[in-house]
Scaffold this motif. Sequence first.
Motif, PDB file in Angstrom:
ATOM      1  N   ARG A 157       0.836  -1.211   0.000  1.00  0.00           N
ATOM      2  CA  ARG A 157       0.000   0.000   0.000  1.00  0.00           C
ATOM      3  C   ARG A 157       0.866   1.255   0.000  1.00  0.00           C
ATOM      4  O   ARG A 157       0.417   2.326  -0.383  1.00  0.00           O
ATOM      5  CB  ARG A 157      -0.963   0.022   1.207  1.00  0.00           C
ATOM      6  CG  ARG A 157      -1.978  -1.085   1.256  1.00  0.00           C
ATOM      7  CD  ARG A 157      -2.917  -1.262   0.045  1.00  0.00           C
ATOM      8  NE  ARG A 157      -3.300  -0.037  -0.614  1.00  0.00           N
ATOM      9  CZ  ARG A 157      -3.199   0.172  -1.942  1.00  0.00           C
ATOM     10  NH1 ARG A 157      -2.750  -0.755  -2.738  1.00  0.00           N
ATOM     11  NH2 ARG A 157      -3.569   1.305  -2.470  1.00  0.00           N
ATOM     12  N   ASN A 158       2.119   1.122   0.421  1.00  0.00           N
ATOM     13  CA  ASN A 158       3.048   2.247   0.383  1.00  0.00           C
ATOM     14  C   ASN A 158       3.546   2.540  -1.031  1.00  0.00           C
ATOM     15  O   ASN A 158       4.112   3.604  -1.275  1.00  0.00           O
ATOM     16  CB  ASN A 158       4.268   1.969   1.274  1.00  0.00           C
ATOM     17  CG  ASN A 158       3.892   1.828   2.720  1.00  0.00           C
ATOM     18  OD1 ASN A 158       3.132   2.627   3.248  1.00  0.00           O
ATOM     19  ND2 ASN A 158       4.400   0.795   3.359  1.00  0.00           N
ATOM     20  N   SER A 184      -1.102   2.868  -5.503  1.00  0.00           N
ATOM     21  CA  SER A 184      -2.374   3.493  -5.147  1.00  0.00           C
ATOM     22  C   SER A 184      -3.433   2.959  -6.107  1.00  0.00           C
ATOM     23  O   SER A 184      -3.154   2.706  -7.273  1.00  0.00           O
ATOM     24  CB  SER A 184      -2.277   5.019  -5.240  1.00  0.00           C
ATOM     25  OG  SER A 184      -1.956   5.411  -6.555  1.00  0.00           O
ATOM     26  N   ALA A 185      -4.628   2.774  -5.613  1.00  0.00           N
ATOM     27  CA  ALA A 185      -5.698   2.191  -6.416  1.00  0.00           C
ATOM     28  C   ALA A 185      -6.340   3.236  -7.301  1.00  0.00           C
ATOM     29  O   ALA A 185      -6.673   4.332  -6.855  1.00  0.00           O
ATOM     30  CB  ALA A 185      -6.746   1.562  -5.500  1.00  0.00           C
ATOM     31  N   LEU A 228     -10.899   0.806  -1.473  1.00  0.00           N
ATOM     32  CA  LEU A 228      -9.879   1.321  -2.385  1.00  0.00           C
ATOM     33  C   LEU A 228     -10.106   0.923  -3.843  1.00  0.00           C
ATOM     34  O   LEU A 228      -9.823   1.710  -4.745  1.00  0.00           O
ATOM     35  CB  LEU A 228      -8.496   0.816  -1.958  1.00  0.00           C
ATOM     36  CG  LEU A 228      -8.033   1.190  -0.548  1.00  0.00           C
ATOM     37  CD1 LEU A 228      -6.733   0.475  -0.220  1.00  0.00           C
ATOM     38  CD2 LEU A 228      -7.868   2.688  -0.434  1.00  0.00           C
ATOM     39  N   TYR A 229     -10.546  -0.292  -4.056  1.00  0.00           N
ATOM     40  CA  TYR A 229     -10.653  -0.836  -5.414  1.00  0.00           C
ATOM     41  C   TYR A 229     -12.110  -0.983  -5.819  1.00  0.00           C
ATOM     42  O   TYR A 229     -12.934  -1.466  -5.043  1.00  0.00           O
ATOM     43  CB  TYR A 229      -9.991  -2.220  -5.496  1.00  0.00           C
ATOM     44  CG  TYR A 229      -8.502  -2.173  -5.345  1.00  0.00           C
ATOM     45  CD1 TYR A 229      -7.677  -2.033  -6.454  1.00  0.00           C
ATOM     46  CD2 TYR A 229      -7.911  -2.264  -4.090  1.00  0.00           C
ATOM     47  CE1 TYR A 229      -6.300  -1.976  -6.314  1.00  0.00           C
ATOM     48  CE2 TYR A 229      -6.529  -2.208  -3.941  1.00  0.00           C
ATOM     49  CZ  TYR A 229      -5.735  -2.064  -5.059  1.00  0.00           C
ATOM     50  OH  TYR A 229      -4.379  -2.007  -4.934  1.00  0.00           O
ATOM     51  N   ASP A 253      -8.354  -0.087 -11.834  1.00  0.00           N
ATOM     52  CA  ASP A 253      -7.440  -1.115 -11.325  1.00  0.00           C
ATOM     53  C   ASP A 253      -8.193  -2.339 -10.825  1.00  0.00           C
ATOM     54  O   ASP A 253      -9.359  -2.267 -10.437  1.00  0.00           O
ATOM     55  CB  ASP A 253      -6.574  -0.550 -10.198  1.00  0.00           C
ATOM     56  CG  ASP A 253      -5.609   0.506 -10.707  1.00  0.00           C
ATOM     57  OD1 ASP A 253      -5.439   0.624 -11.932  1.00  0.00           O
ATOM     58  OD2 ASP A 253      -5.036   1.217  -9.873  1.00  0.00           O
TER      59      ASP A 253
END
Length: 192
Positions: free
Chosen positions: A77-78, A81-82, A161-162, A86
Amino acid sequence: MRNEYSADTKNMKESLVLVYGDSLCLPRVVDHVAVSDTYPELLAEYQASRGLKARVYSRGEGGRTINDHWARYSLDRNFFSAGADDLLIIHAGMVDCAPRPLPQKWRRRLERQPGFIRRPIVSFIKHNRPLLLKRRIIFYKVDPPVFKQRIEEWLDHATRLYSHIAVIAIPPIGQAAEDLSPGWRQNIVLYN
């Protein structure tokens, strides 16, 4: 691993495909599955045919559990980015649900023993694995409730996120694998 498909990528939307899975999402020399024939690569090729520039990052690793994949995802996650187009693919469980005659802690301890101690024990287990498992001497890398909790936690996080997530079920095994590890088929159903 990263691949792009299409000669004209300038005007295409870009899509990231992140794959977290065990060896089933990787190329397999013994089964003659080339990198280009793995399903993440085929998916990227398909997306390119639909006008999406697809970048595949296969985070697959053989012999890893859902907890290992989650840890890698959390670290990633670092770096990733979504985006709206994606796709996150989670393909885990085969390693988690396979019945084993020794817990991991004992197996690691046995691996550190001198050969004259280790070899006869490993030989006994190897030749008696089906019998031991049928007698309910069974251990798992990840117990079913822990697996369920981890996948639910992962999906809860990822859905924020996705917009595209695929969880691939644990595939069925052949008779030879079931004969070697009785109860494995039943576990696949339970973990799925």
